[in-house]
Design an enzyme around this catalytic site. Sequence first.
Site, PDB file in Angstrom:
ATOM      1  N   PRO A 212      38.305  96.140 -97.226  1.00 45.35           N
ATOM      2  CA  PRO A 212      37.100  95.306 -97.323  1.00 45.35           C
ATOM      3  C   PRO A 212      37.457  93.948 -97.901  1.00 45.35           C
ATOM      4  CG  PRO A 212      37.137  96.948 -99.083  1.00 45.35           C
ATOM      5  CD  PRO A 212      38.328  97.230 -98.205  1.00 45.35           C
ATOM      6  N   ALA A 240      39.488  93.291 -90.056  1.00 47.16           N
ATOM      7  CA  ALA A 240      38.703  93.458 -91.291  1.00 47.16           C
ATOM      8  C   ALA A 240      37.877  92.192 -91.568  1.00 47.16           C
ATOM      9  CB  ALA A 240      39.639  93.786 -92.436  1.00 47.16           C
ATOM     10  N   ARG A 241      38.486  91.217 -92.192  1.00 51.35           N
ATOM     11  CA  ARG A 241      37.833  89.930 -92.448  1.00 51.35           C
ATOM     12  C   ARG A 241      38.910  88.841 -92.487  1.00 51.35           C
ATOM     13  NH1 ARG A 241      33.810  92.271 -91.446  1.00 51.35           N
ATOM     14  NH2 ARG A 241      31.803  92.293 -92.536  1.00 51.35           N
ATOM     15  N   GLU A 270      34.083  82.199 -90.411  1.00 49.61           N
ATOM     16  CA  GLU A 270      33.386  82.825 -89.306  1.00 49.61           C
ATOM     17  C   GLU A 270      31.939  82.386 -89.137  1.00 49.61           C
ATOM     18  OE1 GLU A 270      35.132  86.622 -87.880  1.00 49.61           O
ATOM     19  OE2 GLU A 270      33.328  87.291 -88.907  1.00 49.61           O
ATOM     20  N   HIS A 304      34.808  88.847 -83.157  1.00 46.98           N
ATOM     21  CA  HIS A 304      34.221  89.814 -84.094  1.00 46.98           C
ATOM     22  C   HIS A 304      33.331  90.826 -83.354  1.00 46.98           C
ATOM     23  CE1 HIS A 304      33.269  90.513 -88.596  1.00 46.98           C
ATOM     24  NE2 HIS A 304      33.246  91.645 -87.920  1.00 46.98           N
TER      25      HIS A 304
HETATM   26  C1  COI Z   1      30.876  95.087 -90.426  1.00 52.98           C
HETATM   27  O1  COI Z   1      30.190  96.074 -90.156  1.00 52.98           O
HETATM   28  O2  COI Z   1      31.208  94.812 -91.587  1.00 52.98           O
HETATM   29  C2  COI Z   1      31.314  94.215 -89.358  1.00 52.98           C
HETATM   30  O3  COI Z   1      32.310  93.558 -89.506  1.00 52.98           O
HETATM   31  C3  COI Z   1      30.461  94.081 -88.151  1.00 52.98           C
HETATM   32  C4  COI Z   1      29.330  93.170 -88.392  1.00 52.98           C
HETATM   33  C5  COI Z   1      29.688  91.733 -88.214  1.00 52.98           C
HETATM   34  C6  COI Z   1      28.201  93.515 -87.466  1.00 52.98           C
END
Ligand code: COI
Length: 339
Positions: A212, A240-241, A270, A304
């Site tokens: 995370p 992930a991010r 993003e 994404h």
């Molecule tokens: C999440 O569930 O954390 C994602 O990355 C997807 C979200 C942008 C819909």
Amino acid sequence: MKIGDFKMFKITVYSVREVEIPLFEKLNKDNFELNLVSEHLSIKNVAKAEGSDAVLVSGGDDTGKDVLEKIASYGIKLVYTRSVGVDRYDFAAANELGIKVANVPNYSPRSVAELAFILGMTLFRHVAPATYNTHMGDFRILPEYFANEIHDATVGIIGAGNIGTAEAKLYKALGAKTLAFQRHPDSSNDAVEFVDMDTLLKKSDIVSIHVPYIPGKTDNLVGAPELAKMKSSAILVNTARGPVVDNEAVAQAVRDFKIGGYGTDVLLDEQHVMDKQFDTLDDVPNQIDKDLMKNYPNVIVTPHMGFFTVPAVTDMISTSFENFKSTIKTGKPIYPVER
Ligand code: COI
């Protein structure tokens, strides 16, 4: 309120895509009053939530201080997300305003795992440069396409939670050796062999990140020192991010052939690109993202979309409804997030 009929409970839902509307309707078994908004939540459209009992957002929505203050001013105390990630929340503001947060931590983990696997395999077998070249009319079998096979390869998973483990299982099914790094390894997880980070980086042909993003804590988890430990042929995958890797260092490592490629579903900045259509790559606002993407086809980027499968979106919506139902019945969502 009578259980089974939540007509009086109004939820404003942001970031609802066209294809999701039938699912919201079908899964709304308890008859919540839904106000479906297609745009991402921002200070510009937060007023659409006025008069609601709750707000449901997604990962691309702005849940910073200003927006939360507005929501609280409408008397709304529940701002839940149907994403797993909660990195866009200002928790200090939420706590001060008495706003409760909940998420959906376990929607179909294969949605993201499969995309991570595909990004990894696409670069591992040099499919991205090969298809780019054939589309330019170049049909030679170039020496740089010479590849290994996945059953002879080692895959390193950073963060062996639900998604990381689901990805490890996909690779394991094809005969790959699967390593994982986890701060607190789960000894019952037999899809991976837990190792330290250095061993994972040195031995892996594909490194896939599933941690995370916790601002201030997991930034740049993979940066220049980590990239230097990887094989020069190794592929890095990030679903992930954006901020969990040092994007500038990754771009440099790809340019210098210090790693084999980078496949990502996430970018650094993003919120300024999500769901937007630019005329050219040059119009992407963030210079670091732009510099990274210029390394295509050794850097490949998806917008994404890891979550964007029927099972995952179904889980996201139905679990969100369960979070609200539980809150109404017991005062607590099933998956509260407290920071
Ligand atoms: C999440 O569930 O954390 C994602 O990355 C997807 C979200 C942008 C819909």
